[in-house]
Write an enzyme that holds these catalytic residues in place. Structure first.
Site, PDB file in Angstrom:
ATOM      1  N   ASN A   9       0.881  -1.022  -0.029  1.00  0.00           N
ATOM      2  CA  ASN A   9      -0.107  -0.101  -0.047  1.00  0.00           C
ATOM      3  C   ASN A   9       0.857   1.250   0.207  1.00  0.00           C
ATOM      4  O   ASN A   9       1.544   1.659   0.986  1.00  0.00           O
ATOM      5  CB  ASN A   9      -0.875   0.020   1.169  1.00  0.00           C
ATOM      6  CG  ASN A   9      -1.748   1.173   1.435  1.00  0.00           C
ATOM      7  OD1 ASN A   9      -1.636   1.939   0.553  1.00  0.00           O
ATOM      8  ND2 ASN A   9      -2.304   1.412   2.541  1.00  0.00           N
ATOM      9  N   LYS A  11       0.261   4.266  -0.457  1.00  0.00           N
ATOM     10  CA  LYS A  11      -0.632   5.646   0.209  1.00  0.00           C
ATOM     11  C   LYS A  11      -0.214   6.645  -0.825  1.00  0.00           C
ATOM     12  O   LYS A  11      -0.094   6.649  -2.100  1.00  0.00           O
ATOM     13  CB  LYS A  11       0.131   5.787   1.591  1.00  0.00           C
ATOM     14  CG  LYS A  11      -0.202   4.638   2.414  1.00  0.00           C
ATOM     15  CD  LYS A  11       0.069   4.670   3.955  1.00  0.00           C
ATOM     16  CE  LYS A  11      -0.157   3.418   4.619  1.00  0.00           C
ATOM     17  NZ  LYS A  11      -0.235   3.600   6.164  1.00  0.00           N
ATOM     18  N   HIS A  94      -9.554   1.740   4.457  1.00  0.00           N
ATOM     19  CA  HIS A  94      -8.553   1.755   5.351  1.00  0.00           C
ATOM     20  C   HIS A  94      -8.751   2.805   6.452  1.00  0.00           C
ATOM     21  O   HIS A  94      -9.225   3.807   6.355  1.00  0.00           O
ATOM     22  CB  HIS A  94      -7.075   2.522   4.232  1.00  0.00           C
ATOM     23  CG  HIS A  94      -5.724   2.211   5.058  1.00  0.00           C
ATOM     24  ND1 HIS A  94      -5.377   3.502   5.849  1.00  0.00           N
ATOM     25  CD2 HIS A  94      -4.769   1.648   4.754  1.00  0.00           C
ATOM     26  CE1 HIS A  94      -4.031   2.859   6.247  1.00  0.00           C
ATOM     27  NE2 HIS A  94      -4.037   1.825   5.717  1.00  0.00           N
ATOM     28  N   GLU A  96      -7.018   5.330   7.632  1.00  0.00           N
ATOM     29  CA  GLU A  96      -6.442   6.750   7.317  1.00  0.00           C
ATOM     30  C   GLU A  96      -7.721   7.423   6.511  1.00  0.00           C
ATOM     31  O   GLU A  96      -8.078   8.436   6.774  1.00  0.00           O
ATOM     32  CB  GLU A  96      -5.212   6.519   6.504  1.00  0.00           C
ATOM     33  CG  GLU A  96      -4.036   6.399   7.251  1.00  0.00           C
ATOM     34  CD  GLU A  96      -2.868   5.743   6.666  1.00  0.00           C
ATOM     35  OE1 GLU A  96      -2.983   5.805   5.309  1.00  0.00           O
ATOM     36  OE2 GLU A  96      -1.891   5.164   7.141  1.00  0.00           O
ATOM     37  N   GLU A 166      -5.706  -4.517  10.521  1.00  0.00           N
ATOM     38  CA  GLU A 166      -4.606  -3.666  10.567  1.00  0.00           C
ATOM     39  C   GLU A 166      -4.946  -2.764  12.012  1.00  0.00           C
ATOM     40  O   GLU A 166      -5.625  -1.804  11.838  1.00  0.00           O
ATOM     41  CB  GLU A 166      -4.681  -2.537   9.421  1.00  0.00           C
ATOM     42  CG  GLU A 166      -4.210  -3.070   8.012  1.00  0.00           C
ATOM     43  CD  GLU A 166      -3.590  -2.301   7.193  1.00  0.00           C
ATOM     44  OE1 GLU A 166      -2.581  -2.586   6.625  1.00  0.00           O
ATOM     45  OE2 GLU A 166      -4.009  -1.077   6.979  1.00  0.00           O
ATOM     46  N   GLY A 172       2.468   2.397  10.659  1.00  0.00           N
ATOM     47  CA  GLY A 172       3.557   3.395  10.426  1.00  0.00           C
ATOM     48  C   GLY A 172       4.179   3.908  11.759  1.00  0.00           C
ATOM     49  O   GLY A 172       4.980   4.624  11.724  1.00  0.00           O
ATOM     50  N   SER A 213       3.207  -2.001  10.122  1.00  0.00           N
ATOM     51  CA  SER A 213       4.532  -2.260  10.429  1.00  0.00           C
ATOM     52  C   SER A 213       5.356  -3.745   9.943  1.00  0.00           C
ATOM     53  O   SER A 213       6.250  -4.136  10.675  1.00  0.00           O
ATOM     54  CB  SER A 213       5.003  -1.838  11.722  1.00  0.00           C
ATOM     55  OG  SER A 213       4.780  -0.466  12.067  1.00  0.00           O
TER      56      SER A 213
HETATM   57  P1  PGA Z   1       2.659   0.393   7.404  1.00  0.00           P
HETATM   58  O1  PGA Z   1       1.233   0.608   6.701  1.00  0.00           O
HETATM   59  O2  PGA Z   1       3.220  -0.943   6.907  1.00  0.00           O
HETATM   60  O3  PGA Z   1       3.398   1.555   7.081  1.00  0.00           O
HETATM   61  O4  PGA Z   1       2.427   0.251   8.849  1.00  0.00           O
HETATM   62  C1  PGA Z   1       0.419  -0.543   6.681  1.00  0.00           C
HETATM   63  C2  PGA Z   1      -0.871  -0.045   6.176  1.00  0.00           C
HETATM   64  O5  PGA Z   1      -1.299   1.155   6.496  1.00  0.00           O
HETATM   65  O6  PGA Z   1      -1.545  -0.419   5.141  1.00  0.00           O
END
Ligand code: PGA
Length: 253
Positions: A9, A11, A94, A96, A166, A172, A213
């Site tokens: 992903n 982003k 997601h 976010e 998630e 992140g 992560s």
């Molecule tokens: P990350 O993000 O691996 O940077 O933690 C995962 C995601 O938000 O899909």
């Protein structure tokens, strides 16, 4: 053997030029399990990524979509428009988007239905916040997200959806859920599907990913867990070597 999906992903990262260079380099690696690898890129890169990946089995997709077919929705992209680009996948819900862009369980449900009807595989994201986990309410929270997301979805369509667990506190942050915590929730997600559809074939076959992560040094322990079918990978998927390493780890399990 377990089915895997290793999905990056991206982003809001990389220019179209950088994306094409990455896709070409990924293709040149000729990964053993190419068809289990996907990159989920910004809308503006979709056509050029389709070209760059032509001739390989690497999949690609988008990170969001609108649930209406067309109309006065300034700035939005429809499923039909996505379909034209040849996408395999589209992320839905997601955290976010839920947090910053007003995504609700209801819009998630509408998006899932629209994507399924067009043959694009949704990657449905669920997961609890740190506060919810600290109150030990994570299972109730995720259960409610899943029940609302699958509302009205026919049993024949359930396995056309990929679920990604998630936990928001692990996205992140560099803080990964332990393989045991991730496994426990992924198993619980199958139990919810089993309860909704009363069908153990569906609940065993649905793809459930972990995200938050994931990186080369923790991927093996996570991917080895029986109820985890892969990863939705943010930060580490921006680095070619890291994404390829995680894909290689999956290919050996
Ligand atoms: P990350 O993000 O691996 O940077 O933690 C995962 C995601 O938000 O899909």
């Amino acid at each position: 053997m377990k089915n895997f999906l290793i999905a990056g992903n991206w982003k809001m990262n990389k220019t179209a030029k950088e994306a094409v260079e990455f896709a070409k380099a990924l293709k040149a690696m000729k990964l053993e399990n190419e068809k289990d690898v996907a990159i989920l890129v910004p809308f503006t890169h979709l056509f050029s990524i389709a070209d760059a990946l032509d001739g390989s089995s690497i999949r690609f997709g988008a990170q969001n979509v609108h649930y209406e077919d067309s109309g006065a929705y300034t700035g939005e992209i429809s499923v039909k428009m996505l379909k034209e680009t040849g996408v395999d996948y589209c992320i839905v819900g997601h955290s976010e988007r839920r947090e910053y862009f007003n995504e609700t369980d209801e819009t998630v449900n509408l998006k899932l239905k629209k994507l399924i009807s067009s043959g694009i595989t949704p990657i449905l994201c669920v997961g609890e916040s740190l506060e919810t986990r600290e109150e030990n309410l994570q299972t109730e929270f995720v259960e409610s997200q899943i029940i609302k997301a699958f509302d009205g979805i026919d049993r024949v369509d359930v396995n056309k959806i990929v679920i990604a667990y998630e936990p928001i506190w692990a996205i992140g942050t560099g803080k990964t859920a332990t393989p045991e915590e991730a496994e426990e929730m992924c198993r619980f997600i199958r139990e919810i599907i089993q309860e909704i559809y009363n069908d153990s074939v569906i609940s065993e076959q649905i793809m459930v990913l972990y995200g938050g992560s994931m990186k080369p040094d923790n991927a093996e322990d996570l991917l080895n867990k029986p109820n985890i079918n892969g990863g939705l990978i943010g930060g580490a998927s921006l680095k070619l070597e890291d994404l390829a390493t995680i894909a290689e780890i999956a290919s050996k399990i």
